[in-house]
Structure formats: C-alpha cells, structure tokens
Design a protein around this motif. Structure first.
Motif, PDB file in Angstrom:
ATOM      1  N   ASP A 176      -2.938  29.920  83.762  1.00 11.69           N
ATOM      2  CA  ASP A 176      -2.789  28.126  83.579  1.00 11.69           C
ATOM      3  C   ASP A 176      -4.671  27.806  83.682  1.00 11.69           C
ATOM      4  N   VAL A 177      -4.907  28.297  82.377  1.00 19.12           N
ATOM      5  CA  VAL A 177      -6.553  28.039  81.854  1.00 19.12           C
ATOM      6  C   VAL A 177      -6.532  26.888  81.183  1.00 19.12           C
ATOM      7  N   ASP A 178      -7.348  25.833  81.517  1.00 15.55           N
ATOM      8  CA  ASP A 178      -7.224  25.078  80.839  1.00 15.55           C
ATOM      9  C   ASP A 178      -8.266  24.891  79.107  1.00 15.55           C
ATOM     10  N   ILE A 179      -7.755  25.456  78.674  1.00 13.65           N
ATOM     11  CA  ILE A 179      -8.896  26.356  77.715  1.00 13.65           C
ATOM     12  C   ILE A 179      -9.506  25.191  76.833  1.00 13.65           C
ATOM     13  N   VAL A 180      -8.693  24.637  75.554  1.00  7.70           N
ATOM     14  CA  VAL A 180      -8.810  23.516  74.691  1.00  7.70           C
ATOM     15  C   VAL A 180      -9.592  22.215  74.774  1.00  7.70           C
ATOM     16  N   GLN A 181      -9.035  21.356  75.694  1.00  2.37           N
ATOM     17  CA  GLN A 181     -10.201  20.016  76.535  1.00  2.37           C
ATOM     18  C   GLN A 181     -11.186  20.391  76.316  1.00  2.37           C
ATOM     19  N   PRO A 182     -11.860  21.635  77.609  1.00  4.64           N
ATOM     20  CA  PRO A 182     -13.211  21.687  77.364  1.00  4.64           C
ATOM     21  C   PRO A 182     -14.343  21.656  76.488  1.00  4.64           C
ATOM     22  N   LEU A 183     -13.552  22.986  75.587  1.00  3.29           N
ATOM     23  CA  LEU A 183     -14.112  23.172  74.629  1.00  3.29           C
ATOM     24  C   LEU A 183     -14.207  22.179  73.191  1.00  3.29           C
ATOM     25  N   LEU A 184     -12.858  21.031  73.338  1.00  3.07           N
ATOM     26  CA  LEU A 184     -13.397  19.940  72.961  1.00  3.07           C
ATOM     27  C   LEU A 184     -14.071  18.629  72.958  1.00  3.07           C
ATOM     28  N   ARG A 185     -14.444  18.833  74.732  1.00  2.00           N
ATOM     29  CA  ARG A 185     -15.606  18.009  74.927  1.00  2.00           C
ATOM     30  C   ARG A 185     -17.602  18.537  74.137  1.00  2.00           C
ATOM     31  N   ARG A 186     -16.946  19.226  74.159  1.00  2.00           N
ATOM     32  CA  ARG A 186     -18.444  20.134  74.358  1.00  2.00           C
ATOM     33  C   ARG A 186     -19.213  20.267  72.953  1.00  2.00           C
ATOM     34  N   PHE A 187     -17.579  20.630  72.006  1.00  2.00           N
ATOM     35  CA  PHE A 187     -18.582  20.318  70.753  1.00  2.00           C
ATOM     36  C   PHE A 187     -17.593  19.657  69.624  1.00  2.00           C
ATOM     37  N   GLY A 188     -17.001  18.449  70.028  1.00  2.00           N
ATOM     38  CA  GLY A 188     -16.491  17.553  69.532  1.00  2.00           C
ATOM     39  C   GLY A 188     -15.835  17.961  68.253  1.00  2.00           C
ATOM     40  N   LEU A 189     -15.488  19.027  68.280  1.00  2.49           N
ATOM     41  CA  LEU A 189     -14.433  19.418  67.099  1.00  2.49           C
ATOM     42  C   LEU A 189     -13.219  19.962  67.449  1.00  2.49           C
ATOM     43  N   PRO A 190     -11.919  19.721  66.504  1.00  2.00           N
ATOM     44  CA  PRO A 190     -10.487  19.935  66.812  1.00  2.00           C
ATOM     45  C   PRO A 190     -10.628  21.244  67.358  1.00  2.00           C
ATOM     46  N   VAL A 191      -9.812  21.589  68.396  1.00  2.59           N
ATOM     47  CA  VAL A 191      -9.486  22.822  69.096  1.00  2.59           C
ATOM     48  C   VAL A 191      -8.370  23.981  68.890  1.00  2.59           C
ATOM     49  N   TYR A 192      -7.613  24.352  68.848  1.00  2.00           N
ATOM     50  CA  TYR A 192      -6.804  24.973  68.534  1.00  2.00           C
ATOM     51  C   TYR A 192      -5.937  26.320  69.068  1.00  2.00           C
ATOM     52  N   ALA A 193      -5.490  26.119  70.175  1.00  2.00           N
ATOM     53  CA  ALA A 193      -5.133  27.881  70.848  1.00  2.00           C
ATOM     54  C   ALA A 193      -4.111  28.331  70.625  1.00  2.00           C
ATOM     55  N   VAL A 392      -5.978  26.391  62.560  1.00  2.00           N
ATOM     56  CA  VAL A 392      -7.082  25.505  61.711  1.00  2.00           C
ATOM     57  C   VAL A 392      -7.050  24.652  60.841  1.00  2.00           C
ATOM     58  N   GLN A 393      -7.214  25.822  59.267  1.00  2.00           N
ATOM     59  CA  GLN A 393      -7.530  25.108  58.473  1.00  2.00           C
ATOM     60  C   GLN A 393      -5.924  24.647  57.594  1.00  2.00           C
ATOM     61  N   ALA A 394      -4.701  24.618  58.039  1.00  2.00           N
ATOM     62  CA  ALA A 394      -3.931  24.365  58.207  1.00  2.00           C
ATOM     63  C   ALA A 394      -3.982  22.504  58.858  1.00  2.00           C
ATOM     64  N   ASN A 395      -4.258  22.519  60.374  1.00  2.00           N
ATOM     65  CA  ASN A 395      -3.961  21.430  60.915  1.00  2.00           C
ATOM     66  C   ASN A 395      -4.900  20.420  60.608  1.00  2.00           C
ATOM     67  N   VAL A 396      -7.104  20.453  60.000  1.00  2.00           N
ATOM     68  CA  VAL A 396      -7.477  19.722  59.897  1.00  2.00           C
ATOM     69  C   VAL A 396      -7.638  19.459  58.357  1.00  2.00           C
ATOM     70  N   PRO A 397      -7.526  18.679  57.548  1.00  2.00           N
ATOM     71  CA  PRO A 397      -7.809  18.688  55.860  1.00  2.00           C
ATOM     72  C   PRO A 397      -8.786  18.967  55.611  1.00  2.00           C
ATOM     73  N   TYR A 398      -9.144  19.248  54.659  1.00  2.00           N
ATOM     74  CA  TYR A 398     -10.368  19.239  54.107  1.00  2.00           C
ATOM     75  C   TYR A 398     -10.806  17.864  52.765  1.00  2.00           C
ATOM     76  N   GLN A 399     -11.731  17.031  53.665  1.00  2.00           N
ATOM     77  CA  GLN A 399     -11.737  16.064  52.609  1.00  2.00           C
ATOM     78  C   GLN A 399     -13.834  16.122  51.785  1.00  2.00           C
ATOM     79  N   PRO A 400     -12.999  15.785  50.438  1.00  2.00           N
ATOM     80  CA  PRO A 400     -14.620  15.492  50.048  1.00  2.00           C
ATOM     81  C   PRO A 400     -15.599  14.787  49.839  1.00  2.00           C
ATOM     82  N   ASN A 401     -16.801  15.223  50.413  1.00  2.00           N
ATOM     83  CA  ASN A 401     -17.541  13.736  50.873  1.00  2.00           C
ATOM     84  C   ASN A 401     -17.979  12.858  49.514  1.00  2.00           C
TER      85      ASN A 401
END
Length: 401
Positions: A176-193, A392-401
């Motif tokens: 029961d290791v919470d892995i996603v939320q700590p990484l999300l807080r550290r990097f500010g990026l979407p995280v998927y496990a 990750v690519q399927a869940n985080v869409p690419y948005q052109p600048n």
C-alpha cells in the motif's frame, strides 16, 4: 523539470492523428485520412497547424512506382512526428532494479538508465525518494534539447490500485505504497501508475498488426506470471485497476507457496523462481536469488530439456499443464480473439506448449477453443517502458504553443 498544470484541453481530432502516426509511422496525408477516418481537408488542416508548430515535419517518401524522384510524377509528401517536440519520463519498478527512460514524442525510448538496488530493503518513504531522485537525474541528463515533459509514467511489477497505490509488489517488502501523489507534488506533472503487464499489452496493441484486434490477452511469463487484457480496444483493469491477475488465480489450493503469500497460484508452478526452486530440489544447480533467477540460470533448464533431461522436461510439463488450466478458464469466461504468450519465459514455450494444449483440449469444448488463437510473441524487446509512455501520451494531450 518543465511543468504543465493543469493539463491543456484535449483535441480529439489532433490526438487521433498523433496516435495514428505513432502506430503507423510517417504517412502521406491521403493515407492518414483513411487511417483516422477523417476527411482529407480536416487532416490537412490539423497537420498543417502541427507542421507550423514544429511538432510534425514534411518529408519525401517512396511512391508506388519506386524511389522518390526516380518515377513519373511527383513523389509523395509524407508527414512524420518530430521526436524532440515533447517527452515523457517512464519508470519501471521490478525486483532489485529501477529503470528510468525518456520517451520521445514518437513513443520510442530515446535513452534509458538502469539503477540496480535491493528494492525489498526500501521503506515506503525510501521507494518514493529513490524513484523521485532517479526521475530528476534522468530528466537532467536526458531531456536537454526536448520540448516540455508531458508527464511521468510508472510501470510496476505487481498490483496497482486506483492507478495510484502499489498495493503489492514482489519487488517490495512493504504494501500500500502511495506512489503517485508524492511524485505529483514533487514535480507538478501528471503521474500515472500501471501494472507492467498492462503496459506491455498496450505496447503490443499499438503495433499495426494488432490494431484490428479489439479483444486480446497478453500472457507474460518470466520472474512472475502476469496478464494484460484488451477488451473493446482498451485495457481492462477492473474497478480498482487490479484486474487480470492471471498468475494469482489458483491451480492447486494446497500447492507450493507463491510470492504473494498464498499457496497454489499458477505463478507458483510457472514463474522462473518456481521452476528454478523445484529444479534445485532435484538437480545439482547453483544457488540463486530466490526471487529472481538470472537469465543464464533459466537457460540452463532449457538446455537440459533440449537434451531430454527428465526432471527439466517434467517441470516444464507441469508448468504447461497449469498454464493450460488457467487459459481454459480465461477462454470460457471472455473468449478473447487472440492470446499472445510473451515475456522472457517464452524461451521455454516449446517445452510448455504440448501439456498446455492438452489441458486446453481436455477442458474446453471444441467450439470455444476454436474461437481463440494462442501463439508465442518473441521477447526481443522489453516493451514495458514503451507501454507506460503510450499510456501517459494517451492521457495527457499535446497542445501546440
């Protein structure tokens, strides 16, 4: 690290075009419109926008008559993804090893780093810190020259609950290791496990030859036994994300111990550790890590079987019988069109298959058995990192600048 928060709004049309190019490679616009079932005008408009943004590039390709520039008329103008447009940091957690890779915009692994360590000695806090530090190191050394990081993907050997929690893994002594939320807080990026077998199933489903198969199972043989299910063209992982644990379905209730802590799981007959454990009890073989026999040690068992050694052949026959028993139930329940048997353990498929097929024939009526093709899939590339990158690519869409 580059940050995006919250994720940009999605464009289904753009996402379908990008995914088609990841699966099929460079395409002429007219061919791409057929693949994605869109009008040529729509494809031209979207790809033109992406070319101007630098996410796609135009290139000359071969036409039907031969090499570009050597045939009648103009050569085809192909469009291709620019690998450096954006990237994903992909992580694989397995027994005594963490791999970290940079997945480029095409979904390929541009660079990979392997960190050997005693994973079972790590506390829950340690594992989060070690993985986070590895991600930071990977990004610092590999990402210069690439566009923004879309997100982080973590492929785990074991049970992943709610795409968030490592409920159990043979690589860890803690649960029961919470892995996603700590990484999300550290990097500010979407995280998927995700479970590693699900990642491999996604990577295989993304190959052009499997695009038309909406219902398939990928059986992974190796250190353990895993399965990824594709149902209706999508990964099926149940309500909590912990479905399709084929290796931990039962073959013999009072059978040998499995690393999950229970007895008689299919994995306890078929996993590398189980085969080598039972072989050492009857043959003079070197000692090994009880969790993770080496590839060389497992190859010794295959070599013995090839020479007709009765102990090695008997162990593979028993393993094949257990596999066939489990596949009998799987086919009776969901009737997949295709079952691919892969992973490093496919090295022994020729010794497993005869008893596996006998179990299937004994356990299923011919009509059910005829509806499912079972075949080995060569394990010439570890697709785990490619699969989590695709998720990750399927869940985080690419948005052109």
């Amino acid at each position: 690290m580059n940050r995006i928060s919250p994720p940009p709004p999605t464009s289904p049309t753009r996402d379908r075009i990008l995914q088609a190019l990841r699966v099929h490679g460079p395409q002429a616009r007219v061919d791409l419109s057929s693949i994605v079932d869109m009008s040529p005008a729509t494809v031209s408009g979207v790809t033109g926008e992406l070319v101007r943004a630098g996410a796609l590039r135009e290139m000359f390709g071969r036409d039907e008559a031969g090499d570009a520039g050597r045939s009648r008329g103009r050569p085809k103008v192909m469009i291709a993804l620019v690998p450096e447009t954006a990237h994903v940091i992909a992580v694989k957690l397995s027994i005594n090893e963490i791999q970290v890779a940079l997945g480029d915009f095409t979904g390929a692994m541009a660079a990979t780093e392997t960190l050997p360590l005693d994973t079972r000695a790590l506390s829950a806090t340690d594992i989060v810190t070690v993985i986070g530090d590895a991600i930071e190191r990977c990004h610092r050394s590999m990402a210069p020259g690439y566009g923004p990081c879309l997100g982080i993907g973590l492929a785990v050997q074991g049970l992943v609950r709610d795409s968030d929690i490592i409920a159990w893994s043979p690589a860890l002594s803690v649960r029961d290791v919470d892995i996603v939320q700590p990484l999300l807080r550290r990097f500010g990026l979407p995280v998927y496990a995700a479970n590693d077998a699900n990642c491999i199933a996604v990577a295989l489903r993304n190959k052009p030859e499997f695009q038309a198969i909406d219902n398939m199972a990928v059986l992974m043989l190796g250190t353990g036994v895993g399965m990824g299910l594709i149902v209706g063209g999508q990964v099926y992982d149940g309500r909590t994300g912990a479905a399709a644990e084929f290796g931990h379905t039962k073959y013999q209730m009072d059978g040998p111990f499995c690393h999950c802590g229970r007895r008689g799981c299919i994995e306890s007959f078929v996993g590398d550790y189980a085969l080598y454990r039972d072989a050492r009890a009857m043959l003079d073989l070197p000692n090994t890590d009880a969790l993770h026999p080496s590839e060389e040690q497992m190859q010794v068992l295959c070599d013995l079987a090839a020479k007709g050694d009765p102990v090695a052949l008997g162990l593979f026959e028993q393993a094949g019988r257990a596999l066939g028993f489990g596949l009998t139930n799987l086919i009776a329940l969901i009737s997949p069109s295709l079952i691919l048997v892969s992973g490093s353990g496919v090295r022994a498929y020729q010794y497993l298959e005869p008893s596996m097929q006998r179990s299937l024939s004994d356990g299923l009526v011919e009509t059910l058995l005829a509806n499912t093709e079972i075949r080995p899939q060569p394990w010439d590339e570890d697709l785990t990192l490619r699969g989590i990158t695709a998720l990750v690519q399927a869940n985080v869409p690419y948005q052109p600048n």
